[in-house]
Design a protein around this motif. Structure first.
Motif, mmCIF file in Angstrom:
data_model
loop_
_atom_site.group_PDB
_atom_site.id
_atom_site.type_symbol
_atom_site.label_atom_id
_atom_site.label_comp_id
_atom_site.label_asym_id
_atom_site.label_seq_id
_atom_site.Cartn_x
_atom_site.Cartn_y
_atom_site.Cartn_z
ATOM 1 N N ALA A 34 -2.863 -36.792 -10.598
ATOM 2 C CA ALA A 34 -2.397 -38.188 -10.602
ATOM 3 C C ALA A 34 -3.494 -39.119 -11.119
ATOM 4 N N ASP A 35 -4.740 -38.861 -10.711
ATOM 5 C CA ASP A 35 -5.862 -39.692 -11.182
ATOM 6 C C ASP A 35 -6.065 -39.545 -12.687
ATOM 7 N N GLN A 36 -5.954 -38.326 -13.158
ATOM 8 C CA GLN A 36 -6.126 -38.097 -14.606
ATOM 9 C C GLN A 36 -5.012 -38.770 -15.397
ATOM 10 N N LEU A 37 -3.799 -38.763 -14.815
ATOM 11 C CA LEU A 37 -2.687 -39.430 -15.512
ATOM 12 C C LEU A 37 -2.868 -40.940 -15.516
ATOM 13 N N ALA A 38 -3.383 -41.485 -14.414
ATOM 14 C CA ALA A 38 -3.632 -42.938 -14.356
ATOM 15 C C ALA A 38 -4.673 -43.323 -15.402
ATOM 16 N N LEU A 39 -5.696 -42.494 -15.543
ATOM 17 C CA LEU A 39 -6.730 -42.743 -16.545
ATOM 18 C C LEU A 39 -6.149 -42.626 -17.958
ATOM 19 N N ARG A 40 -5.253 -41.668 -18.130
ATOM 20 C CA ARG A 40 -4.619 -41.464 -19.444
ATOM 21 C C ARG A 40 -3.816 -42.710 -19.832
ATOM 22 N N LYS A 41 -3.143 -43.284 -18.852
ATOM 23 C CA LYS A 41 -2.387 -44.519 -19.109
ATOM 24 C C LYS A 41 -3.345 -45.657 -19.487
ATOM 25 N N LYS A 42 -4.455 -45.776 -18.763
ATOM 26 C CA LYS A 42 -5.451 -46.825 -19.062
ATOM 27 C C LYS A 42 -6.016 -46.655 -20.475
ATOM 28 N N MET A 43 -6.321 -45.399 -20.817
ATOM 29 C CA MET A 43 -6.880 -45.140 -22.153
ATOM 30 C C MET A 43 -5.858 -45.469 -23.236
ATOM 31 N N THR A 44 -4.591 -45.197 -22.934
ATOM 32 C CA THR A 44 -3.537 -45.512 -23.903
ATOM 33 C C THR A 44 -3.396 -47.026 -24.051
ATOM 34 N N GLU A 45 -3.502 -47.741 -22.941
ATOM 35 C CA GLU A 45 -3.453 -49.213 -23.008
ATOM 36 C C GLU A 45 -4.597 -49.747 -23.865
ATOM 37 N N GLN A 46 -5.787 -49.170 -23.664
ATOM 38 C CA GLN A 46 -6.942 -49.613 -24.434
ATOM 39 C C GLN A 46 -6.732 -49.340 -25.927
ATOM 40 N N LEU A 47 -6.154 -48.179 -26.229
ATOM 41 C CA LEU A 47 -5.841 -47.840 -27.619
ATOM 42 C C LEU A 47 -4.860 -48.863 -28.203
ATOM 43 N N ILE A 48 -3.845 -49.218 -27.440
ATOM 44 C CA ILE A 48 -2.832 -50.166 -27.922
ATOM 45 C C ILE A 48 -3.463 -51.548 -28.145
ATOM 46 N N ILE A 49 -4.354 -51.937 -27.241
ATOM 47 C CA ILE A 49 -5.032 -53.232 -27.381
ATOM 48 C C ILE A 49 -5.885 -53.250 -28.661
ATOM 49 N N ALA A 87 4.281 -48.280 -36.694
ATOM 50 C CA ALA A 87 3.391 -47.927 -35.579
ATOM 51 C C ALA A 87 3.568 -48.905 -34.415
ATOM 52 N N LYS A 88 3.792 -50.186 -34.730
ATOM 53 C CA LYS A 88 3.969 -51.175 -33.648
ATOM 54 C C LYS A 88 5.215 -50.872 -32.815
ATOM 55 N N HIS A 89 6.278 -50.411 -33.476
ATOM 56 C CA HIS A 89 7.487 -50.028 -32.721
ATOM 57 C C HIS A 89 7.167 -48.874 -31.766
ATOM 58 N N VAL A 90 6.426 -47.896 -32.269
ATOM 59 C CA VAL A 90 6.065 -46.740 -31.440
ATOM 60 C C VAL A 90 5.209 -47.205 -30.254
ATOM 61 N N LEU A 91 4.225 -48.056 -30.548
ATOM 62 C CA LEU A 91 3.306 -48.500 -29.481
ATOM 63 C C LEU A 91 4.009 -49.400 -28.464
ATOM 64 N N ALA A 92 4.940 -50.221 -28.933
ATOM 65 C CA ALA A 92 5.667 -51.091 -28.001
ATOM 66 C C ALA A 92 6.480 -50.247 -27.024
ATOM 67 N N SER A 93 7.073 -49.163 -27.513
ATOM 68 C CA SER A 93 7.820 -48.257 -26.626
ATOM 69 C C SER A 93 6.857 -47.517 -25.700
ATOM 70 N N LEU A 94 5.779 -47.046 -26.269
ATOM 71 C CA LEU A 94 4.790 -46.290 -25.496
ATOM 72 C C LEU A 94 4.220 -47.142 -24.359
ATOM 73 N N ASP A 95 3.971 -48.414 -24.645
ATOM 74 C CA ASP A 95 3.357 -49.329 -23.666
ATOM 75 C C ASP A 95 4.223 -49.471 -22.408
ATOM 76 N N LYS A 96 5.537 -49.234 -22.554
ATOM 77 C CA LYS A 96 6.450 -49.425 -21.431
ATOM 78 C C LYS A 96 6.591 -48.178 -20.568
ATOM 79 N N LEU A 97 6.058 -47.047 -21.032
ATOM 80 C CA LEU A 97 6.296 -45.774 -20.333
ATOM 81 C C LEU A 97 5.138 -45.374 -19.437
#
Ligand SMILES: [Fe+2]
Ligand SMILES: [Fe+2]
Length: 190
Positions: A34-49, A87-97
């Protein structure tokens, strides 16, 4: 002073490092905690930013210069901004998951492939022509604008904003401020 190619290359380097890190996993399917997944989400957010800022700044400053300075500029810029919009469409969907959603890894894997191709397109098809065509003082001026524009650039993908510099300059500051306000409330990108 930052040359435009140096400024953009620095971003590409950072994005590619994030892609490689995300590609290493672990993912839900490969047994992430669960911790690794939470970090994965944070890293994905940083990538999107980072990706959102980078593409918005390219669309404000780099693609207009490509259109102005290259005979094939409009074709190249249309092709590149088309890739960026996809890519923005992909990232906008990804950001919600959530990172435990199967669709999350599908979209992320797609983005990793597409982003590498997009970076390769810019660096190998566009930059050599622009390096030859752009007067050094303009390369420096654009580099400063891109490096200096980071603080006020949007941090979300906004696939429904057209990638034209006019639309971005008009909507950009308000959009970026709204993005940052939402980031502050949700802790996104911390
Ligand atoms: Fe780009
Ligand atoms: Fe780029």
């Amino acid at each position: 002073m930052t040359d435009v190619f140096t400024a953009l290359a620095q971003d590409h380097h950072e994005v590619k490092a994030m892609l490689a890190e995300l590609e290493r996993g672990p993912t839900k399917a490969t047994g992430a905690t669960a911790d690794q997944l939470a970090l994965r989400k944070k890293m994905t957010e940083q990538l999107i930013i980072e990706e959102s800022k980078h593409e918005a700044l390219e669309e404000m400053y780099f693609w207009p210069a490509v259109r102005d300075h290259l005979e094939s500029g409009s074709t190249l810029a249309d092709q590149a901004t088309g890739q960026e919009q996809d890519a923005k469409h992909v990232l906008a969907s990804l950001d919600k998951l959530g990172p435990d959603d199967a669709e999350f890894e599908k979209l992320l894997a797609k983005f990793v492939v597409d982003a590498r191709e997009h970076i390769e397109f810019e660096e190998s098809q566009v930059w050599p022509l622009m390096r030859a065509a752009l007067p050094p003082e303009i390369a420096a001026e654009l580099g400063d604008k891109i490096a200096g524009g980071k603080k006020s650039a949007p941090t979300r993908p906004h696939p429904h904003t057209p990638p034209s510099p006019g639309a971005l300059k008009a909507a950009g500051p308000a959009v970026a401020a709204a993005d940052k306000a939402r980031d502050a409330v949700t802790g996104r990108g911390d």
